[in-house]
Design a protein around this motif. Structure first.
Motif, PDB file in Angstrom:
ATOM      1  N   GLY A  19      43.087 173.495 -54.893  1.00  0.00           N
ATOM      2  CA  GLY A  19      43.895 174.730 -54.718  1.00  0.00           C
ATOM      3  C   GLY A  19      43.164 175.788 -54.489  1.00  0.00           C
ATOM      4  N   GLY A  21      42.338 178.318 -52.625  1.00  0.00           N
ATOM      5  CA  GLY A  21      42.531 179.611 -51.979  1.00  0.00           C
ATOM      6  C   GLY A  21      41.677 179.965 -51.004  1.00  0.00           C
ATOM      7  N   ARG A  24      37.816 182.004 -54.340  1.00  0.00           N
ATOM      8  CA  ARG A  24      37.304 182.786 -55.591  1.00  0.00           C
ATOM      9  C   ARG A  24      36.346 182.048 -56.498  1.00  0.00           C
ATOM     10  N   GLU A  40      42.563 172.899 -50.068  1.00  0.00           N
ATOM     11  CA  GLU A  40      43.511 174.105 -49.880  1.00  0.00           C
ATOM     12  C   GLU A  40      44.422 173.875 -48.919  1.00  0.00           C
ATOM     13  N   PRO A  41      45.989 173.627 -49.181  1.00  0.00           N
ATOM     14  CA  PRO A  41      46.864 173.252 -47.840  1.00  0.00           C
ATOM     15  C   PRO A  41      47.019 174.493 -47.188  1.00  0.00           C
ATOM     16  N   LEU A  45      44.789 180.539 -45.773  1.00  0.00           N
ATOM     17  CA  LEU A  45      43.809 180.565 -46.744  1.00  0.00           C
ATOM     18  C   LEU A  45      42.392 179.662 -46.461  1.00  0.00           C
ATOM     19  N   ASP A  66      47.504 168.694 -49.494  1.00  0.00           N
ATOM     20  CA  ASP A  66      48.136 169.006 -50.510  1.00  0.00           C
ATOM     21  C   ASP A  66      47.527 167.905 -51.489  1.00  0.00           C
ATOM     22  N   ALA A  67      47.017 168.603 -52.491  1.00  0.00           N
ATOM     23  CA  ALA A  67      46.220 167.702 -53.648  1.00  0.00           C
ATOM     24  C   ALA A  67      46.968 166.890 -54.225  1.00  0.00           C
ATOM     25  N   ALA A  85      42.451 176.095 -61.006  1.00  0.00           N
ATOM     26  CA  ALA A  85      42.618 177.571 -61.572  1.00  0.00           C
ATOM     27  C   ALA A  85      43.902 178.114 -60.961  1.00  0.00           C
ATOM     28  N   GLU A  86      44.674 178.560 -61.654  1.00  0.00           N
ATOM     29  CA  GLU A  86      45.889 179.375 -61.027  1.00  0.00           C
ATOM     30  C   GLU A  86      46.820 178.396 -60.027  1.00  0.00           C
TER      31      GLU A  86
HETATM   32  C1  LIG Z   1      46.898 181.676 -57.034  1.00  0.00           C
HETATM   33  S1  LIG Z   1      46.101 180.735 -56.003  1.00  0.00           S
HETATM   34  C2  LIG Z   1      45.000 180.352 -56.893  1.00  0.00           C
HETATM   35  C3  LIG Z   1      43.392 180.047 -55.753  1.00  0.00           C
HETATM   36  C4  LIG Z   1      42.304 179.815 -56.434  1.00  0.00           C
HETATM   37  N1  LIG Z   1      42.121 178.520 -57.138  1.00  0.00           N
HETATM   38  C5  LIG Z   1      41.772 180.778 -57.540  1.00  0.00           C
HETATM   39  O1  LIG Z   1      41.543 180.663 -58.683  1.00  0.00           O
HETATM   40  O2  LIG Z   1      41.644 182.137 -56.961  1.00  0.00           O
HETATM   41  C6  LIG Z   1      47.228 179.149 -55.767  1.00  0.00           C
HETATM   42  C7  LIG Z   1      46.362 178.152 -54.898  1.00  0.00           C
HETATM   43  O3  LIG Z   1      47.245 176.767 -55.132  1.00  0.00           O
HETATM   44  C8  LIG Z   1      47.250 176.342 -53.910  1.00  0.00           C
HETATM   45  N2  LIG Z   1      48.058 175.180 -54.069  1.00  0.00           N
HETATM   46  C9  LIG Z   1      49.469 174.888 -54.474  1.00  0.00           C
HETATM   47  N3  LIG Z   1      50.086 173.797 -54.616  1.00  0.00           N
HETATM   48  C10 LIG Z   1      49.192 172.912 -54.106  1.00  0.00           C
HETATM   49  C11 LIG Z   1      48.824 171.444 -53.984  1.00  0.00           C
HETATM   50  N4  LIG Z   1      50.026 170.728 -54.425  1.00  0.00           N
HETATM   51  N5  LIG Z   1      47.723 171.180 -53.657  1.00  0.00           N
HETATM   52  C12 LIG Z   1      46.642 172.085 -53.295  1.00  0.00           C
HETATM   53  N6  LIG Z   1      46.746 173.363 -53.486  1.00  0.00           N
HETATM   54  C13 LIG Z   1      47.841 173.841 -53.896  1.00  0.00           C
HETATM   55  C14 LIG Z   1      47.998 177.283 -53.048  1.00  0.00           C
HETATM   56  O4  LIG Z   1      47.788 177.093 -51.624  1.00  0.00           O
HETATM   57  C15 LIG Z   1      47.018 178.333 -53.539  1.00  0.00           C
HETATM   58  O5  LIG Z   1      45.876 178.546 -52.657  1.00  0.00           O
END
Ligand SMILES: C[S@@+](CC[C@H](N)C(=O)[O-])C[C@H]1O[C@@H](n2cnc3c(N)ncnc32)[C@H](O)[C@@H]1O
Length: 213
Positions: A19, A21, A24, A40-41, A45, A66-67, A85-86
């Motif tokens: 994930g 993004g 970052r 990253e799905p 982003l 999608d992870a 993260a997040e």
């Molecule tokens: C708030 S952002 C955080 C991005 C980065 N990890 C950071 O700390 O800045 C959340 C990210 O999680 C990704 N995400 C949400 N569900 C996911 C999944 N099932 N598989 C992969 N990424 C996912 C979203 O697409 C988004 O880019």
């Protein structure tokens, strides 16, 4: 950065950013010399991350997937470290957390580590369905301690540290980088969900570090 330093993960090691993004974490990790696979799905982003990777010629492979649900073209036991993260705050429930942990257990090498941020509720708080639904709307999906334990149960993942994320970030970010965003403090403290008049909301964001046994 702090975990990699504390664990003495050497530059060149393979790191998985789930994930990612816009990068970052992936971008500064690659600038330190780590070989990063970024999952990253969201196309917009992933495009932004790809563009920055190309501009700086960094060692980041962007995997658009999608992870939790997609077949990932990733090496089993291929990573010294994974960061999530997040991301779990976007999940729909404890089943998603279990799916994440199963994948981390497969992808992180024995002796490696996975650092996951997650909202965890207080032991004496019993959430109802409304709190859980509103949490999803506010990107604050949380897990009870029992759900957290169950997500890792039977997997070769041992929890080695559990830190309050807000306190950790406040202590480790440079003074001129605080707060990281205008919304970070009320989100990470659980006040987005429970209101600012609660001194201590019954959920808060944690940094959870797991060792892959
Ligand atoms: C708030 S952002 C955080 C991005 C980065 N990890 C950071 O700390 O800045 C959340 C990210 O999680 C990704 N995400 C949400 N569900 C996911 C999944 N099932 N598989 C992969 N990424 C996912 C979203 O697409 C988004 O880019």
């Amino acid at each position: 950065m702090e975990s990699l330093r504390a664990l003495a993960v050497p530059p060149g090691a393979a790191i998985l950013d789930v994930g990612a993004g816009t990068g970052r974490n992936s971008l500064p990790l690659a600038r330190l010399g780590y070989a990063v696979d970024a999952v990253e799905p969201a196309p917009a982003l992933a495009d932004a991350l790809d563009a920055e990777v190309a501009r700086e010629a960094l060692a980041v492979r962007v995997i658009r997937a999608d992870a939790l649900r997609d077949e990932l073209p990733l090496q089993a036991a291929g990573y010294a470290f994974a960061v999530v993260a997040e991301v779990t705050s976007h999940f729909r429930g404890a089943g998603d957390l279990r799916a994440l942990f199963e994948r981390l257990a497969r992808l992180v090498a024995p002796g490696g580590h996975a650092l996951v941020s997650a909202f965890v509720s207080a032991p004496d708080y019993e959430p109802d369905a409304t709190a859980r639904e509103v949490a999803q709307v506010l990107w604050s999906t949380f897990f009870t301690p029992a759900e957290l334990d169950a997500a890792a149960s039977g997997l070769p993942l041992a929890l080695v540290s559990d830190d309050d994320a807000l306190a950790f970030e406040r202590a480790h970010l440079p003074e001129d980088a605080w707060p990281p965003t205008g919304w970070y403090e009320s989100w990470a403290s659980g006040q987005d969900l429970f209101g600012t008049d609660l001194v201590k909301p019954p959920v808060s964001l944690r940094w959870l570090l797991y060792r892959r046994d």
